[in-house]
Design a protein around this motif. Sequence first.
Motif, mmCIF file in Angstrom:
data_model
loop_
_atom_site.group_PDB
_atom_site.id
_atom_site.type_symbol
_atom_site.label_atom_id
_atom_site.label_comp_id
_atom_site.label_asym_id
_atom_site.label_seq_id
_atom_site.Cartn_x
_atom_site.Cartn_y
_atom_site.Cartn_z
ATOM 1 N N CYS A 56 62.791 79.162 167.652
ATOM 2 C CA CYS A 56 62.428 78.336 166.694
ATOM 3 C C CYS A 56 61.915 77.498 167.697
ATOM 4 C CB CYS A 56 64.146 76.920 166.731
ATOM 5 S SG CYS A 56 64.117 75.606 166.575
ATOM 6 N N PHE A 57 60.764 77.524 166.641
ATOM 7 C CA PHE A 57 59.525 76.328 167.230
ATOM 8 C C PHE A 57 59.895 74.769 167.932
ATOM 9 C CE2 PHE A 57 57.693 76.286 162.308
ATOM 10 C CZ PHE A 57 59.746 74.943 162.270
ATOM 11 N N TRP A 58 61.212 74.668 167.617
ATOM 12 C CA TRP A 58 61.471 72.956 167.934
ATOM 13 C C TRP A 58 61.195 73.349 169.643
ATOM 14 C CZ3 TRP A 58 66.706 72.483 164.548
ATOM 15 C CH2 TRP A 58 66.583 71.815 163.473
ATOM 16 N N GLY A 59 62.258 74.168 170.598
ATOM 17 C CA GLY A 59 62.161 74.318 171.066
ATOM 18 C C GLY A 59 60.943 74.112 172.282
ATOM 19 N N VAL A 60 60.256 75.469 171.549
ATOM 20 C CA VAL A 60 58.689 75.924 172.300
ATOM 21 C C VAL A 60 57.574 75.069 172.410
ATOM 22 C CG1 VAL A 60 56.712 77.919 171.872
ATOM 23 C CG2 VAL A 60 59.123 77.917 171.760
ATOM 24 N N ALA A 109 72.887 69.200 167.798
ATOM 25 C CA ALA A 109 74.005 69.686 168.331
ATOM 26 C C ALA A 109 72.902 70.698 169.070
ATOM 27 C CB ALA A 109 74.828 70.179 167.813
ATOM 28 N N TYR A 110 72.032 71.328 168.262
ATOM 29 C CA TYR A 110 71.422 72.672 167.992
ATOM 30 C C TYR A 110 70.433 72.025 169.651
ATOM 31 C CZ TYR A 110 68.086 76.186 167.530
ATOM 32 O OH TYR A 110 67.459 77.653 167.425
ATOM 33 N N ILE A 111 69.700 70.739 169.261
ATOM 34 C CA ILE A 111 68.874 70.677 170.511
ATOM 35 C C ILE A 111 69.826 70.257 172.061
ATOM 36 C CG2 ILE A 111 67.170 69.188 171.701
ATOM 37 C CD1 ILE A 111 66.362 70.013 168.530
ATOM 38 N N HIS A 146 59.666 69.239 160.737
ATOM 39 C CA HIS A 146 59.784 69.833 161.813
ATOM 40 C C HIS A 146 58.788 69.970 163.118
ATOM 41 C CE1 HIS A 146 61.779 72.758 160.655
ATOM 42 N NE2 HIS A 146 60.802 73.493 159.186
ATOM 43 N N GLN A 147 58.011 68.484 163.344
ATOM 44 C CA GLN A 147 57.160 68.182 164.557
ATOM 45 C C GLN A 147 58.059 66.977 165.443
ATOM 46 O OE1 GLN A 147 54.537 69.983 164.713
ATOM 47 N NE2 GLN A 147 54.151 70.154 162.750
ATOM 48 N N ASP A 148 57.659 67.551 166.457
ATOM 49 C CA ASP A 148 58.708 66.055 167.620
ATOM 50 C C ASP A 148 59.688 66.361 167.070
ATOM 51 O OD1 ASP A 148 55.865 65.778 167.811
ATOM 52 O OD2 ASP A 148 55.819 63.832 166.467
ATOM 53 N N TYR A 149 60.669 67.445 166.761
ATOM 54 C CA TYR A 149 61.966 67.497 166.474
ATOM 55 C C TYR A 149 63.258 67.395 167.182
ATOM 56 C CZ TYR A 149 66.091 68.746 163.717
ATOM 57 O OH TYR A 149 67.094 68.341 163.214
ATOM 58 N N ALA A 150 62.559 67.881 168.359
ATOM 59 C CA ALA A 150 63.293 67.937 169.755
ATOM 60 C C ALA A 150 63.282 65.650 170.241
ATOM 61 C CB ALA A 150 63.031 68.006 171.020
ATOM 62 N N THR A 151 62.809 65.646 170.497
ATOM 63 C CA THR A 151 62.371 63.768 170.555
ATOM 64 C C THR A 151 63.272 63.179 170.397
ATOM 65 O OG1 THR A 151 59.981 64.779 171.973
ATOM 66 C CG2 THR A 151 60.922 62.372 171.564
ATOM 67 N N LEU A 152 62.998 63.475 168.951
ATOM 68 C CA LEU A 152 63.408 62.219 167.765
ATOM 69 C C LEU A 152 64.558 62.907 167.226
ATOM 70 C CD1 LEU A 152 60.299 62.684 164.282
ATOM 71 C CD2 LEU A 152 60.794 60.815 166.843
ATOM 72 N N HIS A 153 65.311 63.863 167.321
ATOM 73 C CA HIS A 153 66.703 64.126 166.936
ATOM 74 C C HIS A 153 67.126 64.820 168.734
ATOM 75 C CE1 HIS A 153 65.697 63.590 163.262
ATOM 76 N NE2 HIS A 153 65.076 64.886 163.399
#
Length: 235
Positions: free
Chosen positions: A59-63, A203-205, A192-199
């Motif tokens: 998943c590109f969110w984490g990378v 639960a997934y993050i 999809h951009q900056d997803y980990a920071t915005l969310h």
Amino acid sequence: MKGAFLSDKVPGIIAIIAVALGAYWASNSAAEKAVSLPAPAYDAAVATTQETAVFAGGCFWGVQAVFQHTAGVLNAVSGYAGGARETANYERVTSGQTGHAEAVQVTYDPRQISYGKLLQIFFAVAHDPTQLNRQGPDHGTQYRSALFWRNAGQKEVAERYIAQIEAARAFPGKIVTQLAPLSTFYPAEDYHQDYATLHPRSAYIVAFDAPKIANLKQLMPEVYREKPALVAAQK
């Protein structure tokens, strides 16, 4: 599959349950594991202008998040690599039939961080390179481990580093990372951009991506930065 977590607009008690579930997954997920790897014995020559590199590791969110927290990285964009322009969208890519991999294009300052060091981060904390066509809960060729090299120099550094860590038996299994020339990189949809920071409470993050950032900070503090380089800030 991460598609089930795209909508985090759950109210009240459901949101609390989702966070609790994410914390449980985090305590039991492979994403928390990191591997201490040696620095590359061979690396690219230092350039004076910014460079780009494309990494795929599930998943590109984490990378994306890992590289956004890496000092010397100027920008990290989630997107698609390995397939055609007409299929470079999330709905098509998730079918696993387009040839694309979820990937991240990293723009970096080679005077601050080298391509070899980015490879070390990629293999040590961003993903598990021994998992074939999957990462964590995500399955399919779109989640494969891959390095899309832009030139012969990147290819040689990647080949030598993989051989180095294979010889060191750094992983219990064989590295299955694909090496392929980059034809074109297609940025993913804005959501999809900056997803980990915005969310951060997704639960997934919580389960699969926040541990990677924590591992970067713990394992490689010399390259970790607290404030991420966000795509939104580049616009």
